[in-house]
Scaffold this motif. Structure first.
Motif, short mmCIF file in Angstrom:
data_model
loop_
_atom_site.label_atom_id
_atom_site.label_comp_id
_atom_site.label_asym_id
_atom_site.label_seq_id
_atom_site.Cartn_x
_atom_site.Cartn_y
_atom_site.Cartn_z
N LEU A 1 0.85 -1.21 0.00
CA LEU A 1 0.00 0.00 0.00
C LEU A 1 0.88 1.25 0.00
N ALA A 2 1.95 1.21 0.81
CA ALA A 2 2.87 2.36 0.86
C ALA A 2 3.54 2.55 -0.50
N ALA A 3 3.95 1.44 -1.14
CA ALA A 3 4.60 1.53 -2.46
C ALA A 3 3.63 2.16 -3.47
N LYS A 4 2.39 1.69 -3.47
CA LYS A 4 1.39 2.22 -4.40
C LYS A 4 1.20 3.72 -4.21
N ARG A 5 1.12 4.15 -2.96
CA ARG A 5 0.93 5.57 -2.67
C ARG A 5 2.07 6.40 -3.25
N GLN A 6 3.26 5.80 -3.34
CA GLN A 6 4.43 6.54 -3.82
C GLN A 6 4.75 6.23 -5.28
N GLY A 7 3.84 5.58 -6.00
CA GLY A 7 4.04 5.30 -7.42
C GLY A 7 5.12 4.27 -7.68
N ALA A 8 5.38 3.40 -6.71
CA ALA A 8 6.40 2.36 -6.87
C ALA A 8 5.73 1.00 -7.05
N VAL A 9 6.46 0.04 -7.65
CA VAL A 9 5.84 -1.27 -7.86
C VAL A 9 6.06 -2.21 -6.70
N GLU A 10 7.04 -1.92 -5.88
CA GLU A 10 7.38 -2.88 -4.83
C GLU A 10 8.00 -2.15 -3.65
N ALA A 11 7.91 -2.77 -2.49
CA ALA A 11 8.56 -2.23 -1.29
C ALA A 11 9.58 -3.26 -0.82
N LEU A 12 10.80 -2.81 -0.58
CA LEU A 12 11.84 -3.70 -0.07
C LEU A 12 11.89 -3.59 1.45
N TYR A 13 11.94 -4.77 2.10
CA TYR A 13 12.09 -4.76 3.56
C TYR A 13 13.54 -4.47 3.91
N VAL A 14 13.76 -3.45 4.75
CA VAL A 14 15.10 -3.15 5.25
C VAL A 14 15.03 -3.30 6.76
N GLU B 1 14.33 -8.57 1.19
CA GLU B 1 13.56 -9.00 0.02
C GLU B 1 12.45 -7.99 -0.16
N GLY B 2 11.70 -8.13 -1.26
CA GLY B 2 10.54 -7.28 -1.44
C GLY B 2 9.33 -7.90 -0.75
N ALA B 3 8.22 -7.18 -0.74
CA ALA B 3 7.00 -7.70 -0.11
C ALA B 3 6.60 -9.02 -0.75
N THR B 4 6.78 -9.14 -2.08
CA THR B 4 6.48 -10.41 -2.76
C THR B 4 7.54 -10.72 -3.83
N THR B 5 8.76 -10.28 -3.61
CA THR B 5 9.83 -10.51 -4.59
C THR B 5 11.17 -10.76 -3.89
N ASN B 6 12.13 -11.29 -4.63
CA ASN B 6 13.53 -11.34 -4.15
C ASN B 6 14.32 -10.24 -4.83
N PHE B 7 15.43 -9.87 -4.20
CA PHE B 7 16.21 -8.72 -4.68
C PHE B 7 17.61 -9.15 -5.13
N ARG C 1 19.85 -14.94 3.42
CA ARG C 1 19.16 -15.43 4.64
C ARG C 1 18.07 -14.46 5.06
N ASP C 2 17.16 -14.99 5.86
CA ASP C 2 16.00 -14.23 6.32
C ASP C 2 15.13 -13.77 5.15
N VAL C 3 15.09 -14.60 4.10
CA VAL C 3 14.25 -14.29 2.94
C VAL C 3 13.51 -15.57 2.53
N LEU C 4 12.49 -15.40 1.69
CA LEU C 4 11.84 -16.57 1.11
C LEU C 4 12.74 -17.08 -0.01
N SER C 5 12.88 -18.41 -0.09
CA SER C 5 13.67 -18.98 -1.17
C SER C 5 12.80 -18.97 -2.44
N GLY C 6 12.94 -17.90 -3.21
CA GLY C 6 12.10 -17.73 -4.40
C GLY C 6 12.47 -18.75 -5.48
N VAL C 7 11.46 -19.30 -6.12
CA VAL C 7 11.73 -20.24 -7.21
C VAL C 7 12.34 -19.48 -8.39
#
Ligand code: PLP
Length: 290
Positions: free
Chosen positions: A156-169, A177-183, A196-202
């Motif tokens: 929601l925060a990414a959308k408000r700022q015209g971005a496609v994804e938010a990265l967790y820092v 990683e991103g909310a639903t992506t790997n970086f 580490r501390d991320v989802l193992s994305g296929v």
């Protein structure tokens, strides 16, 4: 109308109901996984179901289906939706109805929801995408649990700022990683991705396998303080594939345009998914990538 599989039955999407007493509703206790098809072939289905099993193990949910039973149900659900040019597949395993309304009694149910795969705007791939960072993360990051409050909030925060994804820092300045992506990013000529501390994305695992002979891949923590040194960057996910990133918050990555190396990786991924869709078997992915 799409056809879904809900707990042993194939039903139309408007008749897909589960009990309000299921602890997936009451407590957000359940797991899910998501994948797409290429030429109607589910992409790395066994690996996605394997990750669903691992997610369940991580949160303490017992599955009542084997990997091959779930794969078979997914294939059958896809074939019952012949109008889709390509499908987006969501598997959900609920915690089930529980006698104390809190802890699972081993009565979880499987749902497989198959919809038409939406296309993303092409400019995100030709011009690159902007992402933001958020001070957040996920509980049990190796699990894809249905507790995705931080992802909804961050997106929601990414959308408000015209971005496609938010990265967790995180508190140590690590980009996870991103909310639903790997970086991924290129720093000093190496392809770097947090291990580490991320989802193992296929998609992440496929990309690593495809490019490991082209670039030196370094699995290590990446800090936000290094963003100024990133030459190119991209995010990966089943629905986004390989998406170039040209800006993080107010910072421009490289020259602000899609770089040569990311272009090459996007092409390698496209070539691979094309041949995968033609039924050519596919890479065998390591259980945990580099
Ligand atoms: C937190 C998170 N990281 C990474 C990914 C990417 O995983 P995959 O490439 O398997 O789709 C997802 C997928 O939705 C995700 O939720």
């Amino acid at each position: 109308m799409d056809t879904y599989y809900i707990d042993g039955q194939f039903v139309s999407d408007d008749k897909s109901f589960i009990s309000a007493k299921d602890i997936i509703v009451l407590r957000g206790f359940g797991v899910f996984d998501f994948l797409i098809t290429y030429r109607k072939r589910p992409f790395h289905l066994e690996e996605h179901v394997g990750r669903l099993e691992n997610s369940a193990k991580q949160i303490g949910l017992e599955l009542r289906h084997t990997n091959s039973e779930i794969c078979e149900i997914v294939r059958e659900t896809v074939s019952r939706n012949p109008r889709h040019t390509e499908s987006a597949i969501r598997m959900v395993y609920t915690g089930g109805i529980s006698s104390d309304g809190l802890t699972p009694d081993g009565r979880g149910i499987l749902m497989v929801m198959v919809t038409q795969k939406p296309d993303l705007p092409p400019h995100l791939y030709t011009q690159g995408a902007k992402v933001i960072t958020v001070d957040a993360g996920r509980f049990l990051p190796a699990a894809k649990s249905t507790c995705y409050l931080s992802a909804v909030h961050a997106t929601l925060a990414a959308k408000r700022q015209g971005a496609v994804e938010a990265l967790y820092v995180d508190r140590d300045d690590r980009i996870l990683e991103g909310a639903t992506t790997n970086f991924f990013c290129f720093i000093g000529g190496r392809l770097v991705t947090p291990p580490r501390d991320v989802l193992s994305g296929v998609t992440r695992s496929v990309v690593i396998e495809l490019v490991k002979d082209l670039y030196e891949v370094e699995a290590r923590d990446v800090r936000m303080s290094e963003a100024g040194h990133m030459q190119e960057a991209f995010i990966t996910a089943s629905n986004k594939e390989v998406m170039p990133v040209v800006g993080v918050d107010d910072l421009q990555i490289g020259n602000g345009r899609v770089g040569e190396r990311v272009r090459k990786i996007m092409q390698a991924f496209r070539d691979y998914t094309n041949s995968y869709g033609l039924g050519e078997s596919g890479l065998s992915l390591p259980a945990t990538s580099v």
